[in-house]
Scaffold this motif. Structure first.
Motif, PDB file in Angstrom:
ATOM      1  N   LYS A  31      79.940  61.400  20.259  1.00  0.00           N
ATOM      2  CA  LYS A  31      80.573  61.905  21.474  1.00  0.00           C
ATOM      3  C   LYS A  31      79.462  62.301  22.438  1.00  0.00           C
ATOM      4  O   LYS A  31      78.398  62.772  22.013  1.00  0.00           O
ATOM      5  CB  LYS A  31      81.467  63.097  21.165  1.00  0.00           C
ATOM      6  N   VAL A  32      79.669  62.091  23.733  1.00  0.00           N
ATOM      7  CA  VAL A  32      78.643  62.350  24.747  1.00  0.00           C
ATOM      8  C   VAL A  32      79.234  63.219  25.851  1.00  0.00           C
ATOM      9  O   VAL A  32      80.278  62.893  26.418  1.00  0.00           O
ATOM     10  CB  VAL A  32      78.126  61.026  25.361  1.00  0.00           C
ATOM     11  N   TYR A  40      66.348  51.195  20.257  1.00  0.00           N
ATOM     12  CA  TYR A  40      66.089  52.599  19.930  1.00  0.00           C
ATOM     13  C   TYR A  40      67.387  53.343  19.618  1.00  0.00           C
ATOM     14  O   TYR A  40      67.486  54.054  18.607  1.00  0.00           O
ATOM     15  CB  TYR A  40      65.345  53.244  21.094  1.00  0.00           C
ATOM     16  N   VAL A  41      68.392  53.172  20.462  1.00  0.00           N
ATOM     17  CA  VAL A  41      69.661  53.869  20.233  1.00  0.00           C
ATOM     18  C   VAL A  41      70.351  53.316  18.983  1.00  0.00           C
ATOM     19  O   VAL A  41      70.941  54.071  18.208  1.00  0.00           O
ATOM     20  CB  VAL A  41      70.573  53.779  21.468  1.00  0.00           C
ATOM     21  N   GLU A  42      70.278  52.020  18.773  1.00  0.00           N
ATOM     22  CA  GLU A  42      70.827  51.437  17.552  1.00  0.00           C
ATOM     23  C   GLU A  42      70.172  52.063  16.319  1.00  0.00           C
ATOM     24  O   GLU A  42      70.844  52.352  15.316  1.00  0.00           O
ATOM     25  CB  GLU A  42      70.624  49.926  17.533  1.00  0.00           C
ATOM     26  N   LEU A  43      68.865  52.279  16.391  1.00  0.00           N
ATOM     27  CA  LEU A  43      68.147  52.900  15.278  1.00  0.00           C
ATOM     28  C   LEU A  43      68.649  54.317  15.034  1.00  0.00           C
ATOM     29  O   LEU A  43      68.939  54.699  13.892  1.00  0.00           O
ATOM     30  CB  LEU A  43      66.641  52.923  15.580  1.00  0.00           C
ATOM     31  N   LEU A  44      68.767  55.119  16.101  1.00  0.00           N
ATOM     32  CA  LEU A  44      69.243  56.488  15.938  1.00  0.00           C
ATOM     33  C   LEU A  44      70.652  56.518  15.355  1.00  0.00           C
ATOM     34  O   LEU A  44      70.954  57.335  14.472  1.00  0.00           O
ATOM     35  CB  LEU A  44      69.225  57.221  17.276  1.00  0.00           C
ATOM     36  N   LYS A 101      76.564  56.651  27.820  1.00  0.00           N
ATOM     37  CA  LYS A 101      77.852  56.768  27.133  1.00  0.00           C
ATOM     38  C   LYS A 101      78.188  55.505  26.354  1.00  0.00           C
ATOM     39  O   LYS A 101      78.750  55.572  25.249  1.00  0.00           O
ATOM     40  CB  LYS A 101      78.941  57.095  28.143  1.00  0.00           C
ATOM     41  N   SER A 102      77.817  54.344  26.888  1.00  0.00           N
ATOM     42  CA  SER A 102      78.081  53.092  26.190  1.00  0.00           C
ATOM     43  C   SER A 102      77.217  52.968  24.941  1.00  0.00           C
ATOM     44  O   SER A 102      77.710  52.606  23.863  1.00  0.00           O
ATOM     45  CB  SER A 102      77.817  51.914  27.119  1.00  0.00           C
TER      46      SER A 102
END
Length: 212
Positions: free
Chosen positions: A182-183, A135-139, A174-175
């Motif tokens: 940026k987080v 999911y994060v890779e997609l975003l 964060k990873s």
């Protein structure tokens, strides 16, 4: 975890993740996360947070797997959408609100070309670890340059309960997002158990502003 899991949760009204009030982390931190524009709300369910965003002048683009949830949102808020098909998705639209029924993993960069930001309270925490990675890779891949978002996560000790919602620690956030964004963690508050606050609960909710 497959599509049937979520369809059954909605059919059986096992939706303890749904909240009738606007989320306090949304109202407190979203304006600084993304001051205006069109906002993606992945796995939006029937959250009233979309109404708050609309009231603040944002345009809202929700994506939800369960058509039952989307129909309930419009019915409960006395809204009459126009229903059409857009590629793999079924679109419900009224004024500045558009919700697509379908799999969030079918979204493309073209679909999000006019998105300015995103609000995620229910998507990341709904997914087990391997799906969160996807999911994060997609975003990271499909959100336009300059996108800004507010992410709300849940944390609790290992073994305290079974997800969803799944516990997502700060180092994972964060990873995962840090490969592009940026987080900044903005808040940590007492979380909810079965949609009710509990002073004895180890559950917390975190708010992160995420931006290019």
């Amino acid at each position: 975890m497959d599509h049937n899991f979520w369809h059954q949760r909605w059919q059986q009204q096992q939706i303890g993740f749904h909240r009738d009030a606007f989320h306090e982390l949304l109202t407190e931190y979203f304006p600084q996360a993304c001051p205006n524009g069109r906002i993606l709300v992945p796995l939006c369910g029937k959250t009233k947070d979309m109404l708050w965003l609309l009231d603040q002048g944002y345009k809202v683009f929700g994506v939800e797997l369960s058509e039952l949830a989307v129909e309930a949102f419009f019915a409960e808020n006395q809204l009459k959408p126009q229903v059409t098909s857009v590629g793999k998705f079924k679109q419900y639209a009224v004024d500045e609100l558009v919700i697509w029924v379908g799999d969030v993993f079918d979204l493309s960069a073209k679909d999000l070309a006019d998105v300015d930001g995103w609000y995620d309270r229910a998507a990341l925490v709904a997914l087990p670890s391997e799906m969160r990675t996807r999911y994060v890779e997609l975003l990271r891949k499909i959100l336009p340059s300059g996108s800004r978002g507010l992410l709300v996560t849940v944390e609790y000790p290992d073994g305290y309960r079974e997800g969803p919602p799944f516990s997502v620690p700060e180092n994972e956030v964060k990873s995962a997002y840090g490969h592009r964004f940026k987080v900044q963690r903005k808040a940590r508050i007492q979380g909810f158990v079965n949609n009710e606050p509990s002073v004895d609960s180890p559950v917390t909710e975190q708010a992160y502003v995420i931006y290019d």
